[in-house]
Design a protein around this motif. Structure first.
Motif, PDB file in Angstrom:
ATOM      1  N   ASP A  16      -3.331  11.889   3.359  1.00  0.00           N
ATOM      2  CA  ASP A  16      -4.653  12.410   3.663  1.00  0.00           C
ATOM      3  C   ASP A  16      -4.921  12.023   5.117  1.00  0.00           C
ATOM      4  N   PRO A  17      -5.193  12.972   5.998  1.00  0.00           N
ATOM      5  CA  PRO A  17      -5.402  12.637   7.405  1.00  0.00           C
ATOM      6  C   PRO A  17      -6.589  11.698   7.629  1.00  0.00           C
ATOM      7  N   ARG A  18      -7.552  11.711   6.739  1.00  0.00           N
ATOM      8  CA  ARG A  18      -8.684  10.789   6.868  1.00  0.00           C
ATOM      9  C   ARG A  18      -8.228   9.348   6.655  1.00  0.00           C
ATOM     10  N   ALA A  51      -9.532  -6.750   6.707  1.00  0.00           N
ATOM     11  CA  ALA A  51      -8.385  -6.875   5.797  1.00  0.00           C
ATOM     12  C   ALA A  51      -8.618  -6.043   4.535  1.00  0.00           C
ATOM     13  N   GLU A  52      -9.842  -6.049   4.038  1.00  0.00           N
ATOM     14  CA  GLU A  52     -10.184  -5.238   2.864  1.00  0.00           C
ATOM     15  C   GLU A  52     -10.007  -3.748   3.161  1.00  0.00           C
ATOM     16  N   LEU A  53     -10.484  -3.316   4.319  1.00  0.00           N
ATOM     17  CA  LEU A  53     -10.328  -1.907   4.710  1.00  0.00           C
ATOM     18  C   LEU A  53      -8.860  -1.540   4.883  1.00  0.00           C
ATOM     19  N   ALA A  54      -8.090  -2.445   5.449  1.00  0.00           N
ATOM     20  CA  ALA A  54      -6.655  -2.190   5.615  1.00  0.00           C
ATOM     21  C   ALA A  54      -5.995  -1.999   4.257  1.00  0.00           C
ATOM     22  N   GLY A  55      -6.395  -2.808   3.291  1.00  0.00           N
ATOM     23  CA  GLY A  55      -5.851  -2.665   1.948  1.00  0.00           C
ATOM     24  C   GLY A  55      -6.222  -1.337   1.306  1.00  0.00           C
ATOM     25  N   ALA A  59      -3.676   1.678   0.224  1.00  0.00           N
ATOM     26  CA  ALA A  59      -3.646   2.214  -1.139  1.00  0.00           C
ATOM     27  C   ALA A  59      -3.788   3.735  -1.137  1.00  0.00           C
ATOM     28  N   GLY A  60      -4.413   4.278  -0.093  1.00  0.00           N
ATOM     29  CA  GLY A  60      -4.481   5.724   0.079  1.00  0.00           C
ATOM     30  C   GLY A  60      -5.662   6.435  -0.541  1.00  0.00           C
TER      31      GLY A  60
END
Length: 104
Positions: A16-18, A51-55, A59-60
């Motif tokens: 997903d490009p977003r 870190a939460e956002l990176a996770g 996860a996609g």
């Protein structure tokens, strides 16, 4: 480059490009924050939320209300650190591509 909220996955692809944009914005801001020499009171909060956002990006399929909550916590934690303002703006733009939170 901003993409429309309506843009979804291209048939035949997985990404997903977003989500890719979110991942890029999070990575950039994490690097900027790591390189920032000054300390500020809520730096740990910003690092934890990034870190939460990176996770979520990894996860996609990020949870939109959680994205928005993390963005608010990061913006509040970083506050008036002008050296990080561009990174926060890019993160906000990436989160905005997911649209509004569904109302309950």
């Amino acid at each position: 480059m901003l993409r429309s909220v309506e843009q979804r996955r291209v048939p035949g692809t997985q990404a997903d490009p977003r989500v890719a944009g979110l991942h890029s914005a999070v990575s950039r801001l994490r690097r900027q924050l790591a390189a920032y020499p000054g300390e500020f009171r809520d730096r740990g909060v910003a690092e934890e939320e990034l870190a939460e956002l990176a996770g979520m990006a990894a996860a996609g399929d990020p949870d939109i209300p959680r994205l928005r909550r993390s963005l608010l916590l990061i913006a509040g934690a970083i506050g008036s650190v002008s050296a990080l303002r561009q990174g926060v703006r890019e993160l906000r733009e990436a989160v905005d591509l997911f649209g509004r939170s569904p109302r309950g």
